[in-house]
Design a protein around this motif. Structure first.
Motif, PDB file in Angstrom:
ATOM      1  N   ASN A 197       7.110  11.594 -11.405  1.00  0.00           N
ATOM      2  CA  ASN A 197       6.199  11.066 -10.135  1.00  0.00           C
ATOM      3  C   ASN A 197       6.727  10.211  -9.169  1.00  0.00           C
ATOM      4  O   ASN A 197       7.649   9.620  -9.700  1.00  0.00           O
ATOM      5  N   VAL A 198       5.982  10.021  -8.184  1.00  0.00           N
ATOM      6  CA  VAL A 198       6.440   9.153  -7.125  1.00  0.00           C
ATOM      7  C   VAL A 198       5.268   8.384  -7.049  1.00  0.00           C
ATOM      8  O   VAL A 198       4.017   8.731  -6.774  1.00  0.00           O
ATOM      9  N   THR A 199       5.542   6.966  -6.904  1.00  0.00           N
ATOM     10  CA  THR A 199       4.263   5.948  -6.831  1.00  0.00           C
ATOM     11  C   THR A 199       4.521   5.242  -5.551  1.00  0.00           C
ATOM     12  O   THR A 199       5.527   4.843  -5.219  1.00  0.00           O
ATOM     13  N   LEU A 200       3.306   5.314  -4.614  1.00  0.00           N
ATOM     14  CA  LEU A 200       3.249   4.869  -3.364  1.00  0.00           C
ATOM     15  C   LEU A 200       2.538   3.492  -3.564  1.00  0.00           C
ATOM     16  O   LEU A 200       1.529   3.499  -4.010  1.00  0.00           O
ATOM     17  N   LEU A 201       2.789   2.048  -3.028  1.00  0.00           N
ATOM     18  CA  LEU A 201       2.013   1.134  -2.993  1.00  0.00           C
ATOM     19  C   LEU A 201       2.086   0.656  -1.560  1.00  0.00           C
ATOM     20  O   LEU A 201       3.157   0.411  -0.534  1.00  0.00           O
ATOM     21  N   LYS A 227       7.768 -20.718  -5.760  1.00  0.00           N
ATOM     22  CA  LYS A 227       8.829 -19.588  -5.967  1.00  0.00           C
ATOM     23  C   LYS A 227       8.662 -19.541  -7.441  1.00  0.00           C
ATOM     24  O   LYS A 227       8.754 -20.554  -8.393  1.00  0.00           O
ATOM     25  N   GLY A 228       8.802 -18.229  -8.042  1.00  0.00           N
ATOM     26  CA  GLY A 228       8.765 -17.866  -9.406  1.00  0.00           C
ATOM     27  C   GLY A 228       7.437 -17.922 -10.226  1.00  0.00           C
ATOM     28  O   GLY A 228       7.343 -17.326 -11.109  1.00  0.00           O
ATOM     29  N   LEU A 229       6.370 -18.185  -9.286  1.00  0.00           N
ATOM     30  CA  LEU A 229       5.015 -17.912  -9.716  1.00  0.00           C
ATOM     31  C   LEU A 229       4.668 -16.732  -9.401  1.00  0.00           C
ATOM     32  O   LEU A 229       5.180 -15.936  -8.604  1.00  0.00           O
ATOM     33  N   THR A 230       3.440 -16.092 -10.112  1.00  0.00           N
ATOM     34  CA  THR A 230       2.917 -14.795 -10.115  1.00  0.00           C
ATOM     35  C   THR A 230       2.053 -14.992  -8.733  1.00  0.00           C
ATOM     36  O   THR A 230       1.005 -15.603  -8.785  1.00  0.00           O
ATOM     37  N   PRO A 231       1.902 -14.338  -7.780  1.00  0.00           N
ATOM     38  CA  PRO A 231       0.854 -14.258  -6.793  1.00  0.00           C
ATOM     39  C   PRO A 231      -0.149 -13.437  -7.120  1.00  0.00           C
ATOM     40  O   PRO A 231       0.021 -12.455  -7.937  1.00  0.00           O
ATOM     41  N   GLU A 232      -1.347 -14.084  -6.636  1.00  0.00           N
ATOM     42  CA  GLU A 232      -2.552 -13.122  -6.727  1.00  0.00           C
ATOM     43  C   GLU A 232      -2.434 -11.884  -5.602  1.00  0.00           C
ATOM     44  O   GLU A 232      -1.861 -12.204  -4.604  1.00  0.00           O
ATOM     45  N   MET A 233      -2.759 -10.579  -5.908  1.00  0.00           N
ATOM     46  CA  MET A 233      -2.725  -9.618  -5.187  1.00  0.00           C
ATOM     47  C   MET A 233      -4.114  -8.782  -5.215  1.00  0.00           C
ATOM     48  O   MET A 233      -4.185  -8.200  -6.208  1.00  0.00           O
ATOM     49  N   ILE A 234      -4.811  -8.841  -4.057  1.00  0.00           N
ATOM     50  CA  ILE A 234      -5.864  -8.198  -4.153  1.00  0.00           C
ATOM     51  C   ILE A 234      -5.988  -6.901  -2.986  1.00  0.00           C
ATOM     52  O   ILE A 234      -5.249  -7.366  -1.928  1.00  0.00           O
ATOM     53  N   ASP A 235      -6.370  -5.968  -3.595  1.00  0.00           N
ATOM     54  CA  ASP A 235      -6.316  -4.583  -2.763  1.00  0.00           C
ATOM     55  C   ASP A 235      -5.005  -4.081  -2.582  1.00  0.00           C
ATOM     56  O   ASP A 235      -4.973  -3.913  -1.277  1.00  0.00           O
ATOM     57  N   VAL A 236      -3.975  -3.805  -3.414  1.00  0.00           N
ATOM     58  CA  VAL A 236      -3.051  -2.828  -3.120  1.00  0.00           C
ATOM     59  C   VAL A 236      -3.493  -1.577  -3.330  1.00  0.00           C
ATOM     60  O   VAL A 236      -4.083  -1.393  -4.334  1.00  0.00           O
ATOM     61  N   ARG A 237      -3.111  -0.670  -2.305  1.00  0.00           N
ATOM     62  CA  ARG A 237      -3.568   0.730  -2.443  1.00  0.00           C
ATOM     63  C   ARG A 237      -2.523   1.639  -3.067  1.00  0.00           C
ATOM     64  O   ARG A 237      -1.269   1.481  -2.730  1.00  0.00           O
ATOM     65  N   LEU A 238      -2.625   2.194  -4.142  1.00  0.00           N
ATOM     66  CA  LEU A 238      -1.784   2.875  -4.934  1.00  0.00           C
ATOM     67  C   LEU A 238      -1.886   4.360  -4.914  1.00  0.00           C
ATOM     68  O   LEU A 238      -3.067   4.797  -5.275  1.00  0.00           O
ATOM     69  N   HIS A 239      -1.017   5.145  -4.748  1.00  0.00           N
ATOM     70  CA  HIS A 239      -1.119   6.584  -4.695  1.00  0.00           C
ATOM     71  C   HIS A 239      -0.130   7.033  -5.694  1.00  0.00           C
ATOM     72  O   HIS A 239       1.139   6.782  -5.587  1.00  0.00           O
TER      73      HIS A 239
END
Lengths: 297, 297
Positions: free
Chosen positions: B225-229, B243-255
């Motif tokens: 498969n190909v995953t698109l972000l 730096k090094g911490l995990t960002p919160e990420m809201i509303d990434v569109r994944l295909h």
């Protein structure tokens, strides 16, 4: 451990743990469970029915909760539905302030406990007495109405490769997966969401927990992340392909919440009691996250 | 292998391969490369500069393309910038119909070839003569203007853990990652997208390829498969964390596009020449996918 108010809300909280929570060192998640249950002087019960080695499970939590100064801790070992329906056995839950469901197999847990007096007692504890219900690994998956039961997903999503069972329904409209990043379960959760986008997907990493307090909000704690998959906007060909094939999935909304994320999602007047979500400045809730938790929290 | 028209479009096609393409059995992806280059009677060159074992790479492709009846096949081994700027060396590309970049390390590939006559010749082949440029693994990542260069992402996305370099810029506005599901690279690609959502993420599984024909469309072929972000709608705290911490990420569109997905994205009048995207009934393009490829194809 941050001191919380002992005022109990009308409805308790759910601590959904992705498995492998620390039981030997800081015990952050277990300590928060104790706090959510009202403190170390409250009564905690560990339900081991998911496991085929219940005594070994209990030994681990007996030691951990002992180190957290919980005196009134006890196991609830039930291996048959007869036991799970025995009022003398179930009485252990009548005044429990915290109920912790161990790991194992969620199908085993529901097969033994589903529809029994123990399930009824857990709902009463959560809804009526503001108890905290925690579950780790299999115990986490068991919390939802539609429970991730079986899957043979390998690398990519596969039509028909995930089957759902009926869980305890403490949480509706979602499917929970655990050991999420460690066991590479994105494809499995995408499959569940593609099969019916009405269910939203919650993937919880190991040593990580999602705290859900109905009518209040959510918080992520522990070492990892919680991945949320919202498939309600999906464009997919899953209905047109054969079982075992990978569906095309366009427009899955993915949200990643690291440890420390916390959102008060409901208006203050909606609150039935005290908030168990960590204090701090109120955080604005991004619309996609509010929509995700809309019919969940 | 489906017969394609030999009419060459004004601009050639890009075959972006996630590594580990089959070279011994069906050779689906390599056979398509031959086809995209105009057929087995055309001249194919394998650029091995990404690899520290170029002869071993060539031995593999020499055998594979030989079995695909390509007579005019040759390696282009360059180990220094002097060689990459030597007109006698570069001449090998002047009439190449297909150029295949092997795996290895994309930083090595760009360090040797970036800005040299070889790079100029590859652009001329693609833009001027309708050649096909293929790249696998490191060769795939090297195709973009902003190239995924280094990362020490482990389980979750980490601020600052992905660094980009300058690639060949056959493809703009994207970052390509390869061995995507096999090496569990979602966190790494999410990190790249979070760091600058202007770049869209393309994750390609092993033995899988994304065919991009500028002005025409895209197609997925191979086994995975190909995953698109698409992070353009993202709500993130990445600018406010260490730096090094995990960002919160809201509303990434994944295909997720499985093998066989193909979309004609541009109006017929935009086409410069023949379509290399597989034939069949025209498929309506879902809006989120059209938006994803908007400034790419």
């Amino acid at each position: 451990m941050k001191k919380q108010s002992e005022t109990r809300p009308g409805r308790g909280s759910l601590l959904i743990i992705g498995g492998g929570e620390d039981r030997k060192h800081d015990k952050d998640i277990l300590a928060r469970f104790v706090e959510l249950s009202g403190g170390a002087d409250r009564k905690l019960v560990v339900l081991t029915a998911a496991s085929t080695v219940p005594q070994e499970e209990w030994d681990i939590y007996d030691k951990a909760f002992g180190e957290l100064s919980v005196a009134r801790r006890s196991p609830l070992h039930v291996a048959t539905r007869e036991q799970a329906n025995d009022p003398a056995v179930v009485r252990a839950l009548d005044d429990a302030d915290g109920i912790f469901m161990s790991g194992g197999d969620q199908k085993r847990l529901l097969g033994i406990v589903g529809g029994t007096l123990i399930e009824t007692a857990m709902h009463a504890a959560l809804d009526g007495r503001g108890a905290c219900i925690a579950g780790t690994s299999a115990g986490a998956s068991a919390m939802t109405a539609h429970m991730l039961a079986d899957s043979d997903v390998e690398l990519g999503p596969e039509k028909g490769a995930v089957s759902l069972g009926a869980g305890f329904a403490f949480l509706l409209h979602v499917v929970v997966d655990q050991h999420f990043v460690q066991r590479h379960r994105l494809a499995r959760l995408l499959t569940a969401v593609a099969q019916n986008p009405r269910l939203k997907g919650i993937g919880i990493d190991e040593d990580t927990a999602l705290l859900v307090q109905h009518g209040v909000g959510v918080e992520v704690l522990g070492a990892g992340n919680v991945t949320l998959l919202d498939g309600r906007h999906i464009v997919s060909n899953i209905d047109d392909i054969r079982k075992g094939l990978t569906p095309e999935m366009i427009d899955v909304r993915l949200h990643l919440l690291p440890s420390g994320s916390r959102y008060l999602l409901c208006k203050p007047e909606d609150k039935a009691g005290a908030s168990h979500i960590a204090d701090g400045q109120p955080v604005p809730v991004p619309a996609p996250l509010r929509e995700f938790f809309d019919n969940i929290v």
